[in-house]
Motif scaffolding. Sequence first.
Motif, mmCIF file in Angstrom:
data_model
loop_
_atom_site.group_PDB
_atom_site.id
_atom_site.type_symbol
_atom_site.label_atom_id
_atom_site.label_comp_id
_atom_site.label_asym_id
_atom_site.label_seq_id
_atom_site.Cartn_x
_atom_site.Cartn_y
_atom_site.Cartn_z
ATOM 1 N N THR A 7 33.475 49.295 37.139
ATOM 2 C CA THR A 7 32.559 49.165 38.272
ATOM 3 C C THR A 7 33.316 49.399 39.571
ATOM 4 O O THR A 7 34.359 48.793 39.808
ATOM 5 C CB THR A 7 31.908 47.765 38.301
ATOM 6 N N HIS A 31 30.322 52.648 36.911
ATOM 7 C CA HIS A 31 29.105 52.096 37.495
ATOM 8 C C HIS A 31 29.384 51.795 38.963
ATOM 9 O O HIS A 31 30.535 51.600 39.364
ATOM 10 C CB HIS A 31 28.680 50.841 36.745
ATOM 11 N N ILE A 33 28.538 50.046 42.918
ATOM 12 C CA ILE A 33 27.948 49.118 43.874
ATOM 13 C C ILE A 33 28.041 49.817 45.222
ATOM 14 O O ILE A 33 29.135 50.029 45.756
ATOM 15 C CB ILE A 33 28.693 47.771 43.926
ATOM 16 N N THR A 43 19.427 53.761 48.592
ATOM 17 C CA THR A 43 18.490 53.861 47.467
ATOM 18 C C THR A 43 18.351 55.298 46.998
ATOM 19 O O THR A 43 18.354 55.582 45.786
ATOM 20 C CB THR A 43 17.121 53.285 47.869
ATOM 21 N N ALA A 46 21.552 56.210 45.173
ATOM 22 C CA ALA A 46 21.608 55.555 43.863
ATOM 23 C C ALA A 46 20.704 56.264 42.861
ATOM 24 O O ALA A 46 21.099 56.495 41.702
ATOM 25 C CB ALA A 46 21.209 54.090 44.002
ATOM 26 N N ARG A 50 22.147 58.075 39.504
ATOM 27 C CA ARG A 50 21.662 57.633 38.190
ATOM 28 C C ARG A 50 21.143 58.826 37.394
ATOM 29 O O ARG A 50 21.428 58.965 36.204
ATOM 30 C CB ARG A 50 20.553 56.595 38.357
ATOM 31 N N ASP A 56 24.854 52.931 36.009
ATOM 32 C CA ASP A 56 24.209 51.905 36.823
ATOM 33 C C ASP A 56 24.632 52.092 38.274
ATOM 34 O O ASP A 56 25.780 52.449 38.563
ATOM 35 C CB ASP A 56 24.617 50.510 36.367
ATOM 36 N N HIS A 58 24.033 49.816 41.816
ATOM 37 C CA HIS A 58 23.454 48.692 42.559
ATOM 38 C C HIS A 58 23.514 48.998 44.048
ATOM 39 O O HIS A 58 24.514 49.517 44.551
ATOM 40 C CB HIS A 58 24.218 47.405 42.271
ATOM 41 N N LEU A 60 23.504 47.288 47.743
ATOM 42 C CA LEU A 60 23.663 46.053 48.508
ATOM 43 C C LEU A 60 23.706 46.407 49.988
ATOM 44 O O LEU A 60 24.612 47.114 50.439
ATOM 45 C CB LEU A 60 24.955 45.324 48.108
ATOM 46 N N THR A 77 28.175 39.749 44.923
ATOM 47 C CA THR A 77 28.579 40.428 43.685
ATOM 48 C C THR A 77 28.845 39.407 42.583
ATOM 49 O O THR A 77 28.554 39.670 41.409
ATOM 50 C CB THR A 77 29.815 41.312 43.909
ATOM 51 N N LEU A 80 25.573 38.263 41.124
ATOM 52 C CA LEU A 80 25.005 39.282 40.248
ATOM 53 C C LEU A 80 25.833 39.479 38.979
ATOM 54 O O LEU A 80 25.453 40.262 38.102
ATOM 55 C CB LEU A 80 24.908 40.617 41.003
ATOM 56 N N LEU A 82 28.879 40.798 38.764
ATOM 57 C CA LEU A 82 29.533 42.108 38.802
ATOM 58 C C LEU A 82 31.024 41.946 39.072
ATOM 59 O O LEU A 82 31.416 41.369 40.093
ATOM 60 C CB LEU A 82 28.911 42.982 39.897
#
Length: 261
Positions: A7, A31, A33, A43, A46, A50, A56, A58, A60, A77, A80, A82
Amino acid sequence: MDLTGRTALITGASSGIGAAFADALAARGAHLILVARREDRLTALADTLRARHGNDAHVLVADLGLPGAGAALLAETRRLGLDVDVLVNNAGFGSHGDVADTDPDRLTGQIQLNITALTDLTRAYLPDMVGRGRGAIVNVASAAAYQPVPHMAVYSATKAYVLSFTEALWAETRNTGVRVLALSPGATETEFFDIAGESARVGRQQTAAAVVARAMRALDRPSGPGSVVSGLPNIVTAATVGFLPRRLSLLVTERLARGRN
């Protein structure tokens, strides 16, 4: 560097070098963040990553220029569940103008984001990386870190801190399995100049993808350097500036920095 299933947390991820890091790390199986202030941009990025890589991602939303933002991000984090294996401290900004003429809150904001938040996040996530015996931290400095830059005095000073801090951290962690890298790009095709102003633009621009590729090549070397400069002209300048008399270096840099006014 194998990042499959790891991650990566990237600050300033909504555009430019941050978005390019997100794409490069996702392409290697990480993945994500994604951290920035603009939720709509995060968004959209992301969703794109994806679909492109199947990882994945995320989102934030955080303003790291606010005091305590680093601690708040760590808390989120952890809430969540992570674990951060790769930290890219990319968020930062600069302004062009003389110190006497610049809004003091803007100068303080540069120090808070470029120095304090970067240091807080490094300290927040480093102990777990050391405990696991693996991980990576990339702190984005600048070619401006290698000499004082009149008319961008605070920005260049903050990036000199990032460079010095990161190289020292590399020495502290070199036997821990954690890779630490300061990345110093020059002018890059990003939104940096929308904030700093066109007068801050000096030299030929690189793409964000080229800058990130330079960092990834350095991370791929098991005993890689603690810092890299991106772009041949910037490499030459960084290597030679220390040999110039300090006064001459300042005079040359001052002329370049004000040349577009």
